[in-house]
Design a protein around this motif. Structure first.
Motif, PDB file in Angstrom:
ATOM      1  N   MET A  74       0.897  -1.143  -0.090  1.00  0.00           N
ATOM      2  CA  MET A  74      -0.002   0.031  -0.108  1.00  0.00           C
ATOM      3  C   MET A  74       0.776   1.225  -0.165  1.00  0.00           C
ATOM      4  O   MET A  74       2.101   1.146   0.297  1.00  0.00           O
ATOM      5  CB  MET A  74      -0.842  -0.047   1.309  1.00  0.00           C
ATOM      6  CG  MET A  74      -0.177  -0.071   2.424  1.00  0.00           C
ATOM      7  SD  MET A  74      -1.477  -0.040   3.737  1.00  0.00           S
ATOM      8  CE  MET A  74      -1.990  -1.839   3.515  1.00  0.00           C
ATOM      9  N   HIS A 135      -1.900   0.849  -9.056  1.00  0.00           N
ATOM     10  CA  HIS A 135      -2.310   0.470  -7.427  1.00  0.00           C
ATOM     11  C   HIS A 135      -3.655   0.977  -6.953  1.00  0.00           C
ATOM     12  O   HIS A 135      -4.461   0.402  -6.386  1.00  0.00           O
ATOM     13  CB  HIS A 135      -1.105   0.963  -6.581  1.00  0.00           C
ATOM     14  CG  HIS A 135      -1.505   0.655  -5.006  1.00  0.00           C
ATOM     15  ND1 HIS A 135      -1.581  -0.481  -4.614  1.00  0.00           N
ATOM     16  CD2 HIS A 135      -2.015   1.662  -4.243  1.00  0.00           C
ATOM     17  CE1 HIS A 135      -1.675  -0.419  -3.158  1.00  0.00           C
ATOM     18  NE2 HIS A 135      -2.101   0.888  -2.970  1.00  0.00           N
ATOM     19  N   LYS A 136      -4.089   2.313  -7.256  1.00  0.00           N
ATOM     20  CA  LYS A 136      -5.253   2.991  -6.841  1.00  0.00           C
ATOM     21  C   LYS A 136      -6.508   2.146  -7.558  1.00  0.00           C
ATOM     22  O   LYS A 136      -7.599   2.287  -6.853  1.00  0.00           O
ATOM     23  CB  LYS A 136      -5.307   4.501  -7.061  1.00  0.00           C
ATOM     24  CG  LYS A 136      -4.217   5.276  -6.386  1.00  0.00           C
ATOM     25  CD  LYS A 136      -4.264   6.748  -6.582  1.00  0.00           C
ATOM     26  CE  LYS A 136      -3.420   7.604  -5.584  1.00  0.00           C
ATOM     27  NZ  LYS A 136      -3.264   8.933  -6.243  1.00  0.00           N
ATOM     28  N   LYS A 137      -6.215   1.671  -8.721  1.00  0.00           N
ATOM     29  CA  LYS A 137      -7.400   1.298  -9.325  1.00  0.00           C
ATOM     30  C   LYS A 137      -7.651  -0.496  -9.040  1.00  0.00           C
ATOM     31  O   LYS A 137      -8.667  -0.731  -8.867  1.00  0.00           O
ATOM     32  CB  LYS A 137      -7.086   1.307 -10.943  1.00  0.00           C
ATOM     33  CG  LYS A 137      -7.339   2.525 -11.363  1.00  0.00           C
ATOM     34  CD  LYS A 137      -7.059   2.588 -12.999  1.00  0.00           C
ATOM     35  CE  LYS A 137      -7.105   3.909 -13.626  1.00  0.00           C
ATOM     36  NZ  LYS A 137      -6.855   3.904 -15.157  1.00  0.00           N
ATOM     37  N   LYS A 138      -6.544  -1.277  -8.887  1.00  0.00           N
ATOM     38  CA  LYS A 138      -6.581  -2.520  -8.605  1.00  0.00           C
ATOM     39  C   LYS A 138      -5.969  -3.052  -7.334  1.00  0.00           C
ATOM     40  O   LYS A 138      -6.049  -4.303  -6.775  1.00  0.00           O
ATOM     41  CB  LYS A 138      -5.729  -3.358  -9.602  1.00  0.00           C
ATOM     42  CG  LYS A 138      -6.250  -2.845 -11.259  1.00  0.00           C
ATOM     43  CD  LYS A 138      -5.544  -3.642 -12.295  1.00  0.00           C
ATOM     44  CE  LYS A 138      -5.716  -3.489 -13.694  1.00  0.00           C
ATOM     45  NZ  LYS A 138      -4.971  -4.006 -14.650  1.00  0.00           N
ATOM     46  N   ARG A 139      -5.516  -2.060  -6.563  1.00  0.00           N
ATOM     47  CA  ARG A 139      -4.954  -2.430  -5.209  1.00  0.00           C
ATOM     48  C   ARG A 139      -3.687  -3.382  -5.202  1.00  0.00           C
ATOM     49  O   ARG A 139      -3.406  -4.161  -4.366  1.00  0.00           O
ATOM     50  CB  ARG A 139      -5.941  -2.964  -4.256  1.00  0.00           C
ATOM     51  CG  ARG A 139      -7.119  -1.777  -3.821  1.00  0.00           C
ATOM     52  CD  ARG A 139      -6.559  -0.666  -3.014  1.00  0.00           C
ATOM     53  NE  ARG A 139      -7.475   0.283  -2.837  1.00  0.00           N
ATOM     54  CZ  ARG A 139      -7.011   1.503  -2.482  1.00  0.00           C
ATOM     55  NH1 ARG A 139      -5.931   1.787  -2.049  1.00  0.00           N
ATOM     56  NH2 ARG A 139      -7.892   2.589  -2.333  1.00  0.00           N
TER      57      ARG A 139
END
Length: 284
Positions: A74, A135-139
C-alpha cells in the motif's frame, strides 16, 4: 623500474622462493607472500588482478553491489515515501518510518518498477506514476528492484562513506550514518581506524568488543577524505556525545568513557540478545 602487469606474478613467486631459504624465524613473511600470490590471478580467471572488479556471478558488478526487491502492498500517505536525486535513479532521503521498515535505504538505486527496467530519472518518475495509478485502481502491490551497496561479509571491519576523494554524492552524511547504524547490528563510531585508533578510548572500545567476541563494523569519524563531515554529523545525531559511540540495533548504547564500564558486565550481552536475528532496526 617500469614492469608490465604480466610480470608481477612472476616477481612475486621469485620473492617467495628467495624467502623460502631464510631462517625459520622469517618464514612468517614467506607465508604472507604466499597468501598474496594465491589472491593474484591472471586476467580472465575467476578473479582478476588485485584491485579489479570481480566478475564472478554478479554480471561484472563489484562484489559490494547487491540487488534486492522492495514490495509495497500500500502507499504511505498516498506516496512511495522516498525522495529521488535529481537526474538520477538514486534515493536521497527516506521520508517515513513505514518506508524504512519496508526496506528503503538512502543510496538505493531503482533499476525496475513492477518488472520493467528503468533507464534514467525521467523513466523512473513515469514508471512510479503508472504504478501508483494502477495501485489505486486494482490495489495491486508495487514492486521495486533496487541496487544497493552491500558488504560481501558480515565480519569485523571498517566502513567508508565515499571513495576517498571527498564527498562524491549528494546524500547528506547524517542520513548515511543513520543508515549505517541501522543496517548493522553492532556499529562503532570511532576516532581513527581499527588498525590505527585515533584515541585511547576508541582503541579500548574496539578491544572491548573484540574480547567479548562481538562482530561489528566501525566508521572513522576523523577520516575527512572518505567520511567528510562525519564528526559533525555524529555530534548532531548523538547530541554532542563524546566519541567513540556504540550503537546496537540502531540505538545509541553508550559513548565515551561510559563504554569502559561494560567490561565484565552483562549489559552488552543482554542488548545483543534482544536483537531479533535478520530483522532491521527501526529508526529512532
Amino acid at each position: 623500474w617500469a614492469v608490465g602487469a604480466g610480470a608481477a606474478p612472476a616477481l612475486l613467486l621469485c620473492a617467495i622462493a628467495c624467502l623460502a631459504a631464510l631462517p625459520a624465524r622469517l618464514q612468517g613473511r614467506s607465508a604472507l607472500l604466499t597468501r598474496l600470490a594465491e589472491q593474484w590471478k591472471a586476467p580472465g580467471s575467476a578473479k582478476g588482478p588485485i584491485g579489479e572488479p570481480w566478475s564472478g556471478t554478479t554480471g561484472g558488478e563489484t562484489p559490494a553491489v547487491d540487488y534486492r526487491e522492495i514490495v509495497m502492498p500500500m502507499l504511505i500517505k498516498g506516496r512511495i515515501g522516498v525522495n529521488i536525486v535529481k537526474g538520477e535513479r538514486k534515493i536521497s532521503r527516506v521520508l517515513f518510518r513505514e518506508a524504512f521498515n519496508l526496506g528503503w535505504r538512502v543510496g538505493d538505486e531503482v533499476v525496475e518498477v513492477n518488472g520493467r527496467p528503468i533507464a534514467d530519472h525521467d523513466a523512473l518518475r513515469s514508471a512510479v506514476q503508472r504504478a501508483i495509478n494502477a495501485h489505486k485502481k486494482k490495489r495491486a502491490p508495487i514492486r521495486f528492484r533496487i541496487r544497493r551497496w552491500s558488504p560481501m561479509n558480515s565480519g569485523r571491519g571498517m566502513i567508508r562513506m565515499s571513495k576517498g576523494k571527498g564527498f562524491d554524492h549528494v546524500v547528506p552524511m547524517l542520513d548515511l550514518i543513520k543508515g549505517f547504524v541501522q543496517d548493522f547490528p553492532v556499529a562503532l563510531l570511532m576516532e581513527g581506524s581499527l588498525e590505527k585508533p585515533g584515541s585511547r578510548l576508541s582503541a579500548r572500545a574496539a578491544r572491548l568488543l573484540d574480547e567479548q567476541g562481538i562482530v561489528f563494523k566501525a566508521l572513522d569519524c576523523l577520516d575527512n577524505s572518505s567520511n567528510p563531515g562525519a564528526a559533525a554529523a555524529v555530534a548532531e545525531m548523538t547530541e554532542d556525545a563524546p566519541l567513540p559511540s556504540l550503537y546496537i540495533g540502531g540505538q545509541l548504547f553508550g559513548s565515551g568513557r561510559a563504554l569502559l564500564r561494560l567490561r565484565g558486565s552483562d549489559e552488552l550481552a543482554a542488548a545483543l540478545a534482544a536483537l531479533r536475528p535478520g530483522a532491521p532496526a527501526s529508526p529512532a
